[in-house]
Design an enzyme around this catalytic site. Sequence first.
Site, PDB file in Angstrom:
ATOM      1  N   ASN A  42      -7.522   2.259  -6.615  1.00  0.00           N
ATOM      2  CA  ASN A  42      -6.225   2.902  -6.781  1.00  0.00           C
ATOM      3  C   ASN A  42      -5.784   2.704  -8.233  1.00  0.00           C
ATOM      4  O   ASN A  42      -5.724   1.568  -8.713  1.00  0.00           O
ATOM      5  CB  ASN A  42      -5.253   2.238  -5.786  1.00  0.00           C
ATOM      6  CG  ASN A  42      -3.872   2.840  -5.842  1.00  0.00           C
ATOM      7  OD1 ASN A  42      -3.121   2.557  -6.766  1.00  0.00           O
ATOM      8  ND2 ASN A  42      -3.543   3.650  -4.868  1.00  0.00           N
ATOM      9  N   HIS A 104      -6.138  -2.052  -2.127  1.00  0.00           N
ATOM     10  CA  HIS A 104      -6.527  -0.672  -1.813  1.00  0.00           C
ATOM     11  C   HIS A 104      -8.005  -0.462  -2.157  1.00  0.00           C
ATOM     12  O   HIS A 104      -8.356   0.503  -2.851  1.00  0.00           O
ATOM     13  CB  HIS A 104      -5.676   0.352  -2.557  1.00  0.00           C
ATOM     14  CG  HIS A 104      -4.215   0.315  -2.213  1.00  0.00           C
ATOM     15  ND1 HIS A 104      -3.424   1.455  -2.263  1.00  0.00           N
ATOM     16  CD2 HIS A 104      -3.409  -0.688  -1.818  1.00  0.00           C
ATOM     17  CE1 HIS A 104      -2.182   1.112  -1.932  1.00  0.00           C
ATOM     18  NE2 HIS A 104      -2.151  -0.177  -1.648  1.00  0.00           N
ATOM     19  N   LYS A 106     -11.572   0.659  -0.913  1.00  0.00           N
ATOM     20  CA  LYS A 106     -12.017   1.523   0.185  1.00  0.00           C
ATOM     21  C   LYS A 106     -13.336   1.070   0.825  1.00  0.00           C
ATOM     22  O   LYS A 106     -13.955   1.809   1.564  1.00  0.00           O
ATOM     23  CB  LYS A 106     -12.043   2.982  -0.273  1.00  0.00           C
ATOM     24  CG  LYS A 106     -10.607   3.474  -0.451  1.00  0.00           C
ATOM     25  CD  LYS A 106     -10.422   4.931  -0.751  1.00  0.00           C
ATOM     26  CE  LYS A 106      -8.918   5.253  -0.641  1.00  0.00           C
ATOM     27  NZ  LYS A 106      -8.434   6.265  -1.515  1.00  0.00           N
ATOM     28  N   GLN A 107     -13.740  -0.177   0.537  1.00  0.00           N
ATOM     29  CA  GLN A 107     -14.911  -0.739   1.232  1.00  0.00           C
ATOM     30  C   GLN A 107     -14.432  -1.877   2.134  1.00  0.00           C
ATOM     31  O   GLN A 107     -13.442  -2.542   1.820  1.00  0.00           O
ATOM     32  CB  GLN A 107     -15.902  -1.335   0.236  1.00  0.00           C
ATOM     33  CG  GLN A 107     -16.444  -0.364  -0.787  1.00  0.00           C
ATOM     34  CD  GLN A 107     -17.285  -1.107  -1.819  1.00  0.00           C
ATOM     35  OE1 GLN A 107     -18.450  -1.375  -1.602  1.00  0.00           O
ATOM     36  NE2 GLN A 107     -16.679  -1.436  -2.942  1.00  0.00           N
ATOM     37  N   HIS A 123      -1.870  -4.489   1.419  1.00  0.00           N
ATOM     38  CA  HIS A 123      -2.038  -3.265   2.217  1.00  0.00           C
ATOM     39  C   HIS A 123      -0.714  -2.488   2.287  1.00  0.00           C
ATOM     40  O   HIS A 123       0.339  -3.094   2.510  1.00  0.00           O
ATOM     41  CB  HIS A 123      -2.499  -3.670   3.630  1.00  0.00           C
ATOM     42  CG  HIS A 123      -2.494  -2.545   4.602  1.00  0.00           C
ATOM     43  ND1 HIS A 123      -3.334  -1.461   4.488  1.00  0.00           N
ATOM     44  CD2 HIS A 123      -1.730  -2.317   5.711  1.00  0.00           C
ATOM     45  CE1 HIS A 123      -3.091  -0.623   5.485  1.00  0.00           C
ATOM     46  NE2 HIS A 123      -2.127  -1.115   6.240  1.00  0.00           N
ATOM     47  N   GLN A 136       2.084   5.402   5.900  1.00  0.00           N
ATOM     48  CA  GLN A 136       3.416   6.043   5.918  1.00  0.00           C
ATOM     49  C   GLN A 136       3.380   7.428   6.562  1.00  0.00           C
ATOM     50  O   GLN A 136       4.358   7.860   7.167  1.00  0.00           O
ATOM     51  CB  GLN A 136       4.035   6.088   4.510  1.00  0.00           C
ATOM     52  CG  GLN A 136       3.605   7.225   3.605  1.00  0.00           C
ATOM     53  CD  GLN A 136       2.196   7.026   3.036  1.00  0.00           C
ATOM     54  OE1 GLN A 136       1.589   5.968   3.199  1.00  0.00           O
ATOM     55  NE2 GLN A 136       1.655   8.032   2.383  1.00  0.00           N
TER      56      GLN A 136
HETATM   57  O1  0FX Z   1      -5.039   3.711  -2.280  1.00  0.00           O
HETATM   58  P1  0FX Z   1      -4.351   4.368  -1.154  1.00  0.00           P
HETATM   59  O2  0FX Z   1      -2.888   4.373  -1.272  1.00  0.00           O
HETATM   60  O3  0FX Z   1      -4.671   3.638   0.235  1.00  0.00           O
HETATM   61  C1  0FX Z   1      -5.670   4.009   1.175  1.00  0.00           C
HETATM   62  C2  0FX Z   1      -5.241   3.646   2.576  1.00  0.00           C
HETATM   63  O4  0FX Z   1      -4.031   4.298   2.914  1.00  0.00           O
HETATM   64  C3  0FX Z   1      -5.038   2.160   2.706  1.00  0.00           C
HETATM   65  O5  0FX Z   1      -4.656   1.812   4.006  1.00  0.00           O
HETATM   66  C4  0FX Z   1      -6.333   1.466   2.353  1.00  0.00           C
HETATM   67  N1  0FX Z   1      -6.142   0.038   2.436  1.00  0.00           N
HETATM   68  C5  0FX Z   1      -6.775   1.909   0.976  1.00  0.00           C
HETATM   69  C6  0FX Z   1      -8.106   1.360   0.665  1.00  0.00           C
HETATM   70  O6  0FX Z   1      -6.857   3.335   0.862  1.00  0.00           O
HETATM   71  O7  0FX Z   1      -4.970   5.822  -0.959  1.00  0.00           O
HETATM   72  P2  0FX Z   1      -4.957   7.115  -1.864  1.00  0.00           P
HETATM   73  O8  0FX Z   1      -4.653   6.774  -3.279  1.00  0.00           O
HETATM   74  O9  0FX Z   1      -6.209   7.853  -1.563  1.00  0.00           O
HETATM   75  O10 0FX Z   1      -3.737   7.951  -1.276  1.00  0.00           O
HETATM   76  C7  0FX Z   1      -2.401   7.628  -1.546  1.00  0.00           C
HETATM   77  C8  0FX Z   1      -1.500   8.531  -0.746  1.00  0.00           C
HETATM   78  O11 0FX Z   1      -1.742   9.879  -1.137  1.00  0.00           O
HETATM   79  C9  0FX Z   1      -1.751   8.522   0.758  1.00  0.00           C
HETATM   80  O12 0FX Z   1      -1.005   7.471   1.400  1.00  0.00           O
HETATM   81  C10 0FX Z   1      -1.273   9.877   1.179  1.00  0.00           C
HETATM   82  C11 0FX Z   1      -1.541  10.742  -0.048  1.00  0.00           C
HETATM   83  N2  0FX Z   1      -2.722  11.599   0.145  1.00  0.00           N
HETATM   84  C12 0FX Z   1      -3.955  11.183  -0.283  1.00  0.00           C
HETATM   85  C13 0FX Z   1      -5.057  11.976  -0.070  1.00  0.00           C
HETATM   86  C14 0FX Z   1      -6.433  11.547  -0.529  1.00  0.00           C
HETATM   87  C15 0FX Z   1      -2.556  12.794   0.781  1.00  0.00           C
HETATM   88  O13 0FX Z   1      -1.413  13.143   1.166  1.00  0.00           O
HETATM   89  N3  0FX Z   1      -3.644  13.598   0.984  1.00  0.00           N
HETATM   90  C16 0FX Z   1      -4.891  13.236   0.583  1.00  0.00           C
HETATM   91  O14 0FX Z   1      -5.860  14.026   0.792  1.00  0.00           O
END
Ligand code: 0FX
Length: 271
Positions: A42, A104, A106-107, A123, A136
């Site tokens: 992240n 955050h 992803k593994q 988390h 959320q």
């Molecule tokens: O880094 P992260 O905020 O967190 C995710 C998981 O939610 C979390 O439980 C886990 N521990 C971690 C390893 O991965 O994820 P992100 O940066 O891919 O996404 C952030 C937010 O963006 C997500 O809560 C909702 C939004 N999003 C993300 C993607 C990829 C969307 O709305 N659509 C999407 O396709």
Amino acid sequence: MQRSYAVDDGRIIVDFGDLFRVSLKTLTLLGSAMKIFFITDNTQWFKFLNIWRRHRSEEVVIYCSPKGEKLFLEEIDAGEISPLDVKSEAKRLSENFDLGFSCHCKQIFPENLVKKIPCFNFHPGINPHNRGWFPQVFSIINGKPIGATVHKMDEQIDHGPIIAQKEVFIASDDTSKSVYDRVVEAEFELFYKWIDYLIVGEFDEVALDSPGNYNSISDFNKICEIDLGKKVTFKEAIDYFRAMTFDGYDNSFFLDKDGRKIYVSIDLKAE
Ligand code: 0FX
């Protein structure tokens, strides 16, 4: 003073007779640097950690997942972060570091890592509610609590005993993005409040009283397609659309008669 050395669970215990028993962890805090690794996929968390580590005496190494490499091309070139496969590198990590953190990542951290050295997970959710992906999104839909958790890791996802949590509110005009921003802020607050205690091992942990519920990335992908024939209340529809509204992402869609994906998001404005 009589002094003896013993190895206890991979750590050297120095025994000063009846007066003190000092673990190597304490000795390293007093003298040479502890070694800590973080794995993050992240960019917000990476920027935060990269600044935080400048002021630390510990040796801090930051990794990302091989799949997350493309997020950090410049930072990898600059030597600030490097890709790591946590499963194949678990033994080396446990031998070379005192502590590990997932922020955050992803593994999944394997058993032969989390059982060897203390590993902690920051988390973006309130375990055990909506463990897993995008908490959320699911909390807006199912009304379960949302916020940030720091917990000791076991080999299951978002599952180990809880050290601290900070719940945040969901307002009627919130979308997934505005709740997420609030949650990440709560995570950084928890980090500042707890990091020194986690490093010295001064914390209490409480086991989960139930496994709660878990959402995978395919659970999220499944709810992206709108079933145009489904009957729902306006409240359910509005909650669904705000849960799927996140600037920069096209999430919910329906297929029109030509088979095109038509993306839908919602615009809410409080008076
Ligand atoms: O880094 P992260 O905020 O967190 C995710 C998981 O939610 C979390 O439980 C886990 N521990 C971690 C390893 O991965 O994820 P992100 O940066 O891919 O996404 C952030 C937010 O963006 C997500 O809560 C909702 C939004 N999003 C993300 C993607 C990829 C969307 O709305 N659509 C999407 O396709």
